[in-house]
Each structure stands twice: as structure tokens, then as C-alpha cells.
Design a protein around this motif. Structure first.
Motif, PDB file in Angstrom:
ATOM      1  N   ILE A  36     -26.553  32.632  43.687  1.00  0.00           N
ATOM      2  CA  ILE A  36     -26.799  32.276  42.288  1.00  0.00           C
ATOM      3  C   ILE A  36     -25.679  32.860  41.434  1.00  0.00           C
ATOM      4  N   ASN A  37     -25.130  32.052  40.567  1.00  0.00           N
ATOM      5  CA  ASN A  37     -24.148  32.519  39.584  1.00  0.00           C
ATOM      6  C   ASN A  37     -24.741  32.314  38.198  1.00  0.00           C
ATOM      7  N   ALA A  38     -24.748  33.368  37.406  1.00  0.00           N
ATOM      8  CA  ALA A  38     -25.306  33.291  36.061  1.00  0.00           C
ATOM      9  C   ALA A  38     -24.326  33.908  35.072  1.00  0.00           C
ATOM     10  N   VAL A  39     -24.118  33.220  33.967  1.00  0.00           N
ATOM     11  CA  VAL A  39     -23.173  33.668  32.944  1.00  0.00           C
ATOM     12  C   VAL A  39     -23.867  34.644  31.994  1.00  0.00           C
ATOM     13  N   ASN A  40     -23.115  35.667  31.577  1.00  0.00           N
ATOM     14  CA  ASN A  40     -23.632  36.654  30.607  1.00  0.00           C
ATOM     15  C   ASN A  40     -24.952  37.273  31.063  1.00  0.00           C
ATOM     16  N   THR A  41     -25.012  37.597  32.332  1.00  0.00           N
ATOM     17  CA  THR A  41     -26.220  38.160  32.935  1.00  0.00           C
ATOM     18  C   THR A  41     -25.878  39.466  33.634  1.00  0.00           C
ATOM     19  N   GLU A  42     -26.699  40.480  33.419  1.00  0.00           N
ATOM     20  CA  GLU A  42     -26.503  41.737  34.137  1.00  0.00           C
ATOM     21  C   GLU A  42     -26.704  41.514  35.625  1.00  0.00           C
ATOM     22  N   VAL A  43     -25.806  42.076  36.433  1.00  0.00           N
ATOM     23  CA  VAL A  43     -25.858  41.902  37.879  1.00  0.00           C
ATOM     24  C   VAL A  43     -26.053  43.262  38.549  1.00  0.00           C
ATOM     25  N   ILE A  44     -26.992  43.309  39.480  1.00  0.00           N
ATOM     26  CA  ILE A  44     -27.192  44.498  40.309  1.00  0.00           C
ATOM     27  C   ILE A  44     -26.981  44.073  41.764  1.00  0.00           C
ATOM     28  N   ASP A  45     -25.949  44.629  42.391  1.00  0.00           N
ATOM     29  CA  ASP A  45     -25.629  44.294  43.774  1.00  0.00           C
ATOM     30  C   ASP A  45     -26.352  45.270  44.700  1.00  0.00           C
ATOM     31  N   VAL A  46     -27.227  44.759  45.555  1.00  0.00           N
ATOM     32  CA  VAL A  46     -28.009  45.611  46.449  1.00  0.00           C
ATOM     33  C   VAL A  46     -27.623  45.368  47.907  1.00  0.00           C
ATOM     34  N   LYS A  47     -26.389  45.020  48.122  1.00  0.00           N
ATOM     35  CA  LYS A  47     -25.916  44.710  49.472  1.00  0.00           C
ATOM     36  C   LYS A  47     -26.238  45.860  50.428  1.00  0.00           C
ATOM     37  N   GLY A  48     -26.806  45.493  51.581  1.00  0.00           N
ATOM     38  CA  GLY A  48     -27.153  46.483  52.589  1.00  0.00           C
ATOM     39  C   GLY A  48     -28.537  47.079  52.415  1.00  0.00           C
ATOM     40  N   LYS A  49     -29.221  46.703  51.336  1.00  0.00           N
ATOM     41  CA  LYS A  49     -30.550  47.243  51.069  1.00  0.00           C
ATOM     42  C   LYS A  49     -31.605  46.137  51.189  1.00  0.00           C
ATOM     43  N   TYR A  50     -32.834  46.558  51.373  1.00  0.00           N
ATOM     44  CA  TYR A  50     -33.955  45.628  51.447  1.00  0.00           C
ATOM     45  C   TYR A  50     -34.657  45.543  50.087  1.00  0.00           C
ATOM     46  N   VAL A  51     -35.111  44.337  49.768  1.00  0.00           N
ATOM     47  CA  VAL A  51     -35.919  44.132  48.563  1.00  0.00           C
ATOM     48  C   VAL A  51     -37.322  43.729  49.009  1.00  0.00           C
ATOM     49  N   LEU A  52     -38.284  44.525  48.569  1.00  0.00           N
ATOM     50  CA  LEU A  52     -39.684  44.305  48.937  1.00  0.00           C
ATOM     51  C   LEU A  52     -40.492  43.987  47.684  1.00  0.00           C
ATOM     52  N   PRO A  53     -41.608  43.270  47.812  1.00  0.00           N
ATOM     53  CA  PRO A  53     -42.508  43.176  46.671  1.00  0.00           C
ATOM     54  C   PRO A  53     -43.014  44.582  46.337  1.00  0.00           C
ATOM     55  N   GLY A  54     -43.155  44.878  45.052  1.00  0.00           N
ATOM     56  CA  GLY A  54     -43.651  46.185  44.665  1.00  0.00           C
ATOM     57  C   GLY A  54     -44.990  46.485  45.319  1.00  0.00           C
ATOM     58  N   MET A  55     -45.153  47.715  45.754  1.00  0.00           N
ATOM     59  CA  MET A  55     -46.399  48.119  46.412  1.00  0.00           C
ATOM     60  C   MET A  55     -47.547  48.109  45.400  1.00  0.00           C
ATOM     61  N   ILE A  56     -48.708  47.626  45.832  1.00  0.00           N
ATOM     62  CA  ILE A  56     -49.940  47.637  45.030  1.00  0.00           C
ATOM     63  C   ILE A  56     -50.877  48.658  45.667  1.00  0.00           C
ATOM     64  N   ASP A  57     -51.099  49.752  44.990  1.00  0.00           N
ATOM     65  CA  ASP A  57     -51.918  50.838  45.529  1.00  0.00           C
ATOM     66  C   ASP A  57     -53.350  50.660  45.040  1.00  0.00           C
ATOM     67  N   ASP A  58     -54.261  50.349  45.959  1.00  0.00           N
ATOM     68  CA  ASP A  58     -55.622  50.014  45.536  1.00  0.00           C
ATOM     69  C   ASP A  58     -56.516  51.234  45.343  1.00  0.00           C
ATOM     70  N   GLN A  59     -55.962  52.445  45.514  1.00  0.00           N
ATOM     71  CA  GLN A  59     -56.805  53.624  45.338  1.00  0.00           C
ATOM     72  C   GLN A  59     -55.979  54.827  44.896  1.00  0.00           C
ATOM     73  N   VAL A  60     -56.044  55.132  43.597  1.00  0.00           N
ATOM     74  CA  VAL A  60     -55.410  56.340  43.073  1.00  0.00           C
ATOM     75  C   VAL A  60     -56.372  57.038  42.115  1.00  0.00           C
ATOM     76  N   HIS A  61     -56.138  58.335  41.949  1.00  0.00           N
ATOM     77  CA  HIS A  61     -56.867  59.151  40.974  1.00  0.00           C
ATOM     78  C   HIS A  61     -55.830  59.783  40.057  1.00  0.00           C
ATOM     79  N   PHE A  62     -55.644  59.216  38.876  1.00  0.00           N
ATOM     80  CA  PHE A  62     -54.616  59.711  37.959  1.00  0.00           C
ATOM     81  C   PHE A  62     -55.165  60.719  36.945  1.00  0.00           C
ATOM     82  N   ARG A  63     -56.481  61.006  37.027  1.00  0.00           N
ATOM     83  CA  ARG A  63     -57.100  62.182  36.398  1.00  0.00           C
ATOM     84  C   ARG A  63     -57.315  62.117  34.891  1.00  0.00           C
ATOM     85  N   GLU A  64     -56.958  60.990  34.278  1.00  0.00           N
ATOM     86  CA  GLU A  64     -57.141  60.893  32.827  1.00  0.00           C
ATOM     87  C   GLU A  64     -58.241  59.881  32.524  1.00  0.00           C
TER      88      GLU A  64
END
Length: 445
Positions: A36-64
């Protein structure tokens, strides 16, 4: 926010790996293509890295609210970003407890102003709030939580008739903490007779025993089958319990599902000698054989979800004698790196990690447009470098409580970038102060 282009991604999604670019626009994934080529767009090159869907944690206790000396929605959701968690479901055993619709909405109000990650909450069932539960809209929150064994917050539900009525009167997922209270009380009295309050912590898995877990979870499952309720068993900790769950039907067709937590996959009872109360959880960490059977059930799909049960306490509290030391520990920052270590060891494929931490929570709780890397979905993404070792220590721990059961551990992989609804919320140890989190929405017809 405009557009942002992620170049040279190694996307792990839906049991496949793909080399591609990902174009984000505002909150969403606009386009996925080989180049993909996009004009006037911020680019982040992640070559060599994996991109995963963000983890959804179904059980946390954040205490508030009410227990903010341990953690807050702001501090713990921020730490979650460093662990690649972009959405969470927080538990009701706060002070006050989340057992009325008003208290539920108050927590949503706090999160709307302070959370760094997407959020929802579980509504707590009790022995006397059935009528309030009946008023709850099935799309209002992530589900109902029942403590069928006592834990932090004293929300034990032990009236059998009430439990059955709850099972019959909600269409939402009922997430259950399953430990038999009578068994635990008898075991505790046995060891208190020998040691008083200063029981050696290595007896914790004999007090919160495998028998207590199996008795409670098997009864809950029998009741779910009887009533047709949608049951999700939290933090399965024994090998015997894994035999209660099915893997012969797709997740969407399951009425009874299961979760395992990272600490039950990582530690075993031998670790009490060095970790002590720092790994005191409810349910207890048990034997190496139990751990091996949990892994087997996770990999063959009897267990559907991996979560953290993130439950911070102050170090001072944890240093009390056994009967006064609370159960639980902080995990959101380190769960994904721990799983990635197991990937490096050949224990679990990347695709299976993504399935259990992102895809399946989204399917199980029927979350709208999250948990997958797809065009038109919210751009919740985690970038990981699987070949960048680092050691957990005080200086890089982001929990408010300031400690981790993983201190001293060397992880081979690290989270380098976390995107929340298209916003770069975390990059190489630096957090954005801008919040772009949203309330999770659900599609329950």
C-alpha cells in the motif's frame, strides 16, 4: 486522527501468517494489501516483526473503586498496553461491589475518563440481587460473574436455589469462579489446627484443592446443562476439570466454555518454595501434572481462552502470614511475553496464541468488530519482536503495586507497539498520554 500506514507486517490472523501492509484510518482498519502506498500518511515500518490482533483479556481486577492502593483503571490499563492487551473485562469484587446497574454504570463512567484500553465490566451476581440482574440489558456489559467459591471481596453465592434462578434468568454469558466452599473450609481448619495462621504456603493447593475445584465446576456444568444457561468457567486449574469440556464442536456452538490463566500454565507447586505468597492465587497453582494437562486441553481446544486474572495487591499485603496474605497477582504486562516464550520453546504456535487471546474472547462474548485483523474492524493491534530478550525487573514494571511474580525472568519477545482504535498508544516503552479507548459493544440478538 487521519491515516497511519503499517508497512511490512507479518500478520498472524485466523490460523495463517501473511506478509502485508495495513492502512489505518481514524479508529478502523481501512485496507489490508500486499503493498500500500499512501500520500501524506505517517508510516511505521515493522519489518521482521509480527502483528497480532490486540489481546482481549476476559478477566482482570483493576481495583477501582475502593481498592485503589492496589491499582486503578488508569494504572492497570496502561500497564496492559505494554503487554499487548487492548481490551479487558473487569470483575465486580470492588468496593462497592458491582452488583447494581447504577454501580455498573459508575464504573463505566470512570473508565470513560481514565482507561487507556477498551473496557467492559462484569455484573456481579449475589444471593439477593436477582431482580436487579433481570433488569440488565443483555448488551450492556460483558456478562455476569458468579463467585461459587469465596475469594477477594467476599461475594460468595452459595444459595443453590438462587444460583439456579440466575442460570435460568439471563441470556448473557455467566462466568463462574468454581471452588467448593465446604471443602475449602474443612481443609483450612485441618491446617490451621497444625500451624495456626502461619500455614506454609505450599499447602495452599491442598487447602484450595483439586477436589474443591472439580466438585464446584462439575456441579455448575450440570446446572448449565439442566437450564440451558451459557456458562464460562474461569481459571480452570486442574487436569481433572479439563475432562468436563468439549472440543468436538465449534466455539460458536458451545454453551459451556473454559478459560485458563497464564499463571496456571507457567508455575507449579514447586514454585511456592521460591515465590511464596507472590504466587498465591485462587484457585491455587497445583501440580506439574495438572499444568501439563491444562496445556493439553488448551492445545486440543477443550479450553477456549487464555486470560490473566490480573489481581494486584501491595507487596506489604503479600508479605503477611498465609491466612492474612490476599490471593492474586499482577499479570497484564507479562502474559503475552510469557506465551511467546512458550512459542519459542515449540509449545504453542503463534496462530494458537492469537486464537486463544484474541479471536475466541471476541467470539465467546460476541464483541463487535474486535479480536481479528480485518478491514472495517477496529484497529486494535499489537506488534511483537520475537527475538529481543529482556529481563523483568523493578525498573520496567508498570503496575501500580510495583512488583511481578515474573521478576528476574528473561523473556525472549517483547511488545514494541500497541494500537488502540488506530491510535499508537504504546511504542518501545513509551506511552501516549492521549486516550483513545472505547466501551466494548456486543452483538447479542
Amino acid at each position: 486522527m487521519g491515516q497511519l500506514l503499517i508497512k511490512n507486517a507479518r500478520v498472524v490472523n485466523q490460523n495463517a501468517q501473511t506478509e502485508c501492509d495495513i492502512l489505518l484510518e481514524n479508529d478502523y482498519i481501512q485496507r489490508i494489501d500486499s503493498s500500500i502506498n499512501a500520500v501524506n500518511t505517517e508510516v511505521i515500518d515493522v519489518k521482521g516483526k509480527y502483528v497480532l490482533p490486540g489481546m482481549i483479556d476476559d478477566q482482570v481486577h483493576f481495583r477501582e473503586p475502593g481498592l485503589t492502593q492496589k491499582g486503578t483503571i488508569a494504572t492497570e490499563s496502561r500497564a496492559a498496553l505494554a503487554g499487548g492487551i487492548t481490551s479487558y473485562m473487569e470483575q465486580p469484587n470492588t468496593v462497592p461491589q458491582t452488583t447494581t446497574i447504577d454501580k455498573l454504570e459508575e464504573k463505566f463512567g470512570i473508565a470513560a475518563n481514565t482507561s487507556f484500553a477498551n473496557y467492559s465490566f462484569l455484573f456481579g451476581g449475589t444471593n439477593d440481587n436477582l431482580e436487579e440482574l433481570k433488569k440488565l440489558d443483555k448488551n450492556a456489559c460483558s456478562g455476569v460473574k458468579l463467585f461459587l467459591g469465596s475469594s477477594t471481596g467476599n461475594m460468595l453465592v452459595d444459595d443453590v436455589e438462587v444460583i439456579e434462578k440466575i442460570f435460568r434468568n439471563t441470556e448473557m454469558v455467566i462466568s463462574a469462579h468454581c471452588e467448593d466452599e465446604g471443602t475449602i473450609k474443612r481443609n483450612l481448619e485441618h491446617y490451621k489446627a497444625q500451624y495456626g495462621n502461619d500455614i506454609p504456603v505450599q499447602y495452599h493447593p491442598l487447602i484450595r484443592s483439586a477436589e474443591a475445584c472439580y466438585l464446584s465446576s462439575s456441579q455448575a456444568i450440570a446446572l448449565a446443562k439442566k437450564t440451558g444457561a451459557r456458562l464460562h468457567v474461569f481459571h480452570v486449574s486442574t487436569g481433572k476439570e479439563t475432562q468436563l469440556f468439549r472440543n468436538d464442536i465449534p466455539l460458536k456452538e458451545k454453551k459451556i466454555t473454559a478459560e485458563v490463566c497464564i499463571h496456571h500454565l507457567w508455575f507449579s507447586k514447586v514454585d511456592y518454595k521460591t515465590k511464596g505468597n507472590l504466587i498465591k492465587w485462587n484457585p491455587a497453582i497445583k501440580t506439574a501434572e495438572d499444568r501439563a494437562q491444562l496445556w493439553d486441553a488448551l492445545l486440543d481446544d477443550r479450553i477456549d481462552v487464555v486470560a490473566t486474572d490480573h489481581a494486584p495487591h501491595t507487596l506489604e499485603e503479600k508479605q503477611n502470614v498465609y491466612t492474612k496474605a490476599p490471593s492474586g497477582g499482577p499479570l497484564v504486562q507479562h502474559a503475552l511475553p510469557a506465551l511467546l516464550n512458550k512459542y519459542r520453546e515449540g509449545k504453542i504456535p503463534l496462530e494458537k496464541i492469537v486464537e486463544k487471546t484474541s479471536h475466541n474472547p471476541a467470539i465467546l462474548f460476541q464483541i463487535n468488530k474486535r479480536g481479528f485483523i480485518r478491514e472495517g474492524y477496529f484497529a486494535d493491534l499489537t506488534v511483537v519482536d520475537t527475538n529481543d530478550p529482556w529481563q523483568v525487573g523493578k525498573k520496567n514494571i508498570h503496575y501500580k503495586c510495583g512488583w511481578s511474580p515474573f521478576e528476574g525472568e528473561v523473556f525472549n519477545a517483547r511488545v514494541t507497539h500497541t494500537f488502540v482504535n488506530g491510535h499508537l498508544a504504546y511504542e518501545n516503552g513509551v506511552f501516549s498520554e492521549r486516550r483513545n479507548a472505547k466501551r466494548l459493544t456486543f452483538d447479542r440478538q
